[in-house]
Design a protein around this motif. Structure first.
Motif, short mmCIF file in Angstrom:
data_model
loop_
_atom_site.label_atom_id
_atom_site.label_comp_id
_atom_site.label_asym_id
_atom_site.label_seq_id
_atom_site.Cartn_x
_atom_site.Cartn_y
_atom_site.Cartn_z
N THR A 190 0.91 -1.21 0.13
CA THR A 190 0.10 0.05 0.08
C THR A 190 0.80 1.25 0.18
O THR A 190 1.86 1.47 0.71
CB THR A 190 -0.79 -0.10 1.25
OG1 THR A 190 -1.73 -1.29 1.10
CG2 THR A 190 -1.72 1.07 1.27
N ALA A 192 0.57 5.38 0.28
CA ALA A 192 -0.29 6.67 1.04
C ALA A 192 0.42 7.71 0.53
O ALA A 192 1.43 8.20 0.85
CB ALA A 192 -0.68 6.54 2.44
N ASN A 193 -0.33 8.80 -0.13
CA ASN A 193 0.23 9.86 -0.66
C ASN A 193 -0.27 10.90 0.33
O ASN A 193 -1.30 11.40 0.26
CB ASN A 193 -0.17 10.34 -2.13
CG ASN A 193 0.38 11.49 -2.57
OD1 ASN A 193 1.17 12.33 -1.99
ND2 ASN A 193 -0.17 11.89 -3.95
N SER A 310 -4.64 6.55 -1.16
CA SER A 310 -3.95 5.53 -1.17
C SER A 310 -4.08 4.72 -2.45
O SER A 310 -5.12 4.47 -2.85
CB SER A 310 -3.95 4.78 -0.06
OG SER A 310 -5.16 4.19 0.32
N THR A 312 -3.50 0.27 -3.43
CA THR A 312 -2.74 -0.97 -2.91
C THR A 312 -2.88 -2.12 -4.10
O THR A 312 -3.57 -2.08 -5.05
CB THR A 312 -3.92 -1.64 -2.11
OG1 THR A 312 -4.06 -0.78 -0.65
CG2 THR A 312 -3.49 -3.05 -1.36
#
Length: 600
Positions: A190, A192-193, A310, A312
């Motif tokens: 995953t 995440a920004n 995010s 995944t």
């Protein structure tokens, strides 16, 4: 003439089979073995292990180091399952240190477990590398990135682990790794920004190998190298052996789902994306000094990750033995297409090798011993051929019975070939003899012979399977040899000066090959003699020649062929007794008992 044509055809079939078998199973593997040994020696002398990166990254070439040093170069998380042991490197987040608990290097009970994956820096490094790739995206995890173990301590089927990495550029990467009780890892990546701008990233999975296997199969019947199933509409099996892979540089294929990997004879490392994922599969090859760098990888479709969002990706990583039931279970439960085709069933005879294996396993489950299962499988095969073989042997018995009449016709019409041919055809018609009837069973058994040999060679279920006494591995050659009196003399003929190599290869004749040779001689002796004296001598030599040809074969195959010869001889004997035809078994019995006559 018909009988001469029949014997000529049988002779040509046997001669062709002799040439093909010797070239295919003796000369070609020996040549390949010498080439591999030379390449391996060069690789060891100049060995370099290349630090792998995501597709498109740079390569570094650190010197070869010891195993302890390689493992100590990174913090690690222990892997401990009923089937696997090893560790995962936090440096790079790689699955790169895996051994197989249930399989040993040799039949010795104290032999170490089979080592499958090896970290970079070691000769023949082999590992799984996963992550994200993207253009102009700073802070992506690389081969030298050290991840943080944020959850868990030891990876087991009951306790997954979680790794994290913060790039410092607004991207946070989380990797959860779980494992089952067999050979499958599930990796959930995953990203995440938390930065101010969107980024576009594509997940990838890669199996990388640096150098050739330590102990290659050295057989053209076994596939080793790239393997996978890729395709947009229907997954197509991909097979590229190491030699072609290194020469041609591999291939690329767009696919929906599928899988890619690198396989040895019994072992496989593979990566599979989510089966709904559109991916670009690739088999790549590079050269770094004397070391071949093989890479089987996929790159999935890019994801646009907006600020505060995010993405995944789930990847399955297989690292283990190519056990057919396990592969089929993953194929069914995870939807991985054609996963049991990691076992090399063959491009042309898969329709025969698969049912032979299934039948062999069914019998084994009821008798508990593969040697007995092979004997019972032989009975089944002989039963299927029984009606055809029975007619053939009846014709051959009649042929042998009329042989004196044939010789009389040859002498009587030696100056009139046309009349001789006419009278022989009339004789065959009256006696209901078909001179060519013996060829068909021989030709029909060749695919069965080949398929059983392939099953015994490529399926791990036969590896290290014991039978009787000295036979501890049905998939290997007979370990005994006549040159040390089958083990009575404590001496290894391979150590003999000058001749050691020949005594341990071409002239390695064990107990089972000798038994096979005797049964082949007895079986061929039941056939009508060839009319030409030269052909007769050649046929007499065939059992001796085939004894040497068959000696390097898997002992399980020799058990099949020997038992098949015995059953064939018994069937011929019963028929020849019924037709009151002279046969070698009666001659042997009469000689031992002192009774006159060829038969009762």
């Amino acid at each position: 003439m018909q009988d001469e044509s029949r014997n000529t055809i049988i002779f040509l079939v046997c001669a062709l089979a002799l040439f093909v078998l010797y070239n295919f199973f003796v000369l070609a593997p020996a040549s390949k073995r010498h080439q591999v040994e030379a390449a391996h020696a060069a690789a060891v002398a100049q060995a370099q292990a290349v630090a792998a990166t995501p597709p498109g990254g740079a390569n570094l070439a650190p010197p070869v180091i010891t195993r302890q040093t390689a493992l100590a170069a990174s913090p690690r998380v222990v892997v401990d399952t009923p089937s696997l042991k090893g560790s995962i490197a936090l440096r790079g987040g790689r699955i790169d240190d895996i051994s197989l608990k249930q399989y040993r290097e040799t039949v010795d009970k104290n032999s170490p477990p089979v080592e499958l994956l090896r970290p970079e820096g070691l000769p023949r490094a082999w590992f799984a590398d996963l992550g994200w790739t993207g253009q102009n995206v700073p802070g992506l995890p690389a081969y030298n990135t050290v991840w943080t173990l944020s959850q868990g301590s030891t990876l087991t089927p009951a306790s997954p682990i979680t790794l994290t990495y913060a790039s410092g550029q607004g991207l946070t990467f989380t990797r959860q790794i779980s494992v089952d009780d067999k050979f499958m890892f599930t990796v959930t990546d995953t990203v995440a920004n938390s930065g101010p701008a969107p980024v576009t990233l594509a997940p990838y999975g890669s199996i990388q190998r640096q150098g050739l296997p330590d102990k290659p199969a050295n057989s053209q019947i076994v596939h080793e190298g790239a393997v996978g199933a890729l395709g947009l509409d229907k997954p197509i099996l991909q097979l590229i052996d190491y030699k072609k892979w290194a020469k041609n540089g591999g291939s690329e294929t767009d696919s929906k789902g599928g899988w890619v990997g690198i396989t040895d004879k019994y072992w496989l490392a593979a990566v599979a994306p989510a089966q709904t994922e559109r991916v670009h599969g690739r088999f790549d090859h590079k050269k770094e000094g004397a070391v071949d760098l093989f890479d089987a990888d996929f790159t999935a479709a890019p994801r646009a990750v907006a600020p505060g969002q995010s993405a995944t990706a789930v990847t399955h990583v297989f690292a283990g033995a190519k056990t057919v039931p396990v592969l089929r279970a993953y194929e069914q439960n995870l939807g991985i297409p054609r996963f049991d085709d990691a076992v090399d069933w063959g491009r042309f005879f898969f329709w025969l090798t698969r049912p032979i294996f299934s039948l062999l396993m069914y019998i084994f489950q009821h008798v508990g011993t593969f040697g007995i299962a092979i004997l019972l499988l032989t009975v089944v095969v002989r039963g299927l051929f029984f009606p055809l073989a029975n007619k053939s042997y009846e014709s051959m018995s009649k042929m042998k019975k009329v042989q004196p009449l044939v010789e009389e016709l040859r002498k009587k019409y030696k100056d009139d070939p046309a009349k001789q041919q006419q009278e022989m055809l009339a004789l065959y018609s009256r006696e209901k003899v078909n001179p060519l009837a013996g060829c068909l069973p021989i030709l029909l058994q060749i695919p069965v012979f080949y398929s059983l040999y392939k099953v015994l060679t490529v399926t791990i279920e036969m590896r290290h399977a014991p039978f009787l006494g000295w036979i501890q591995d049905l998939s290997a050659r007979d370990p005994t040899t006549v040159w040390n009196l089958f083990g009575l003399v404590p001496w290894n003929p391979a150590h003999a000066p000058l001749l050691g190599g020949i005594l341990d290869t071409t002239l390695h004749i064990g107990v089972m090959p000798l038994i096979y040779g005797v049964t082949m001689w007895l079986s061929t002796s039941m056939n009508p003699p060839a009319p030409d004296p030269a052909q007769q001598k050649i046929f007499q030599l065939m059992p001796i020649i085939f004894t040497f040809i068959m000696a390097p074969f898997a002992v399980g195959l020799l058990i099949y062929w020997t038992w098949s010869n015995i059953l064939t001889t018994l069937q011929q004997y019963v028929i020849m007794r019924r037709f009151k035809v002279d046969n070698p078994i009666d001659r042997i019995i009469n000689r031992l008992t002192g009774r006159p006559g060829a038969h009762a």
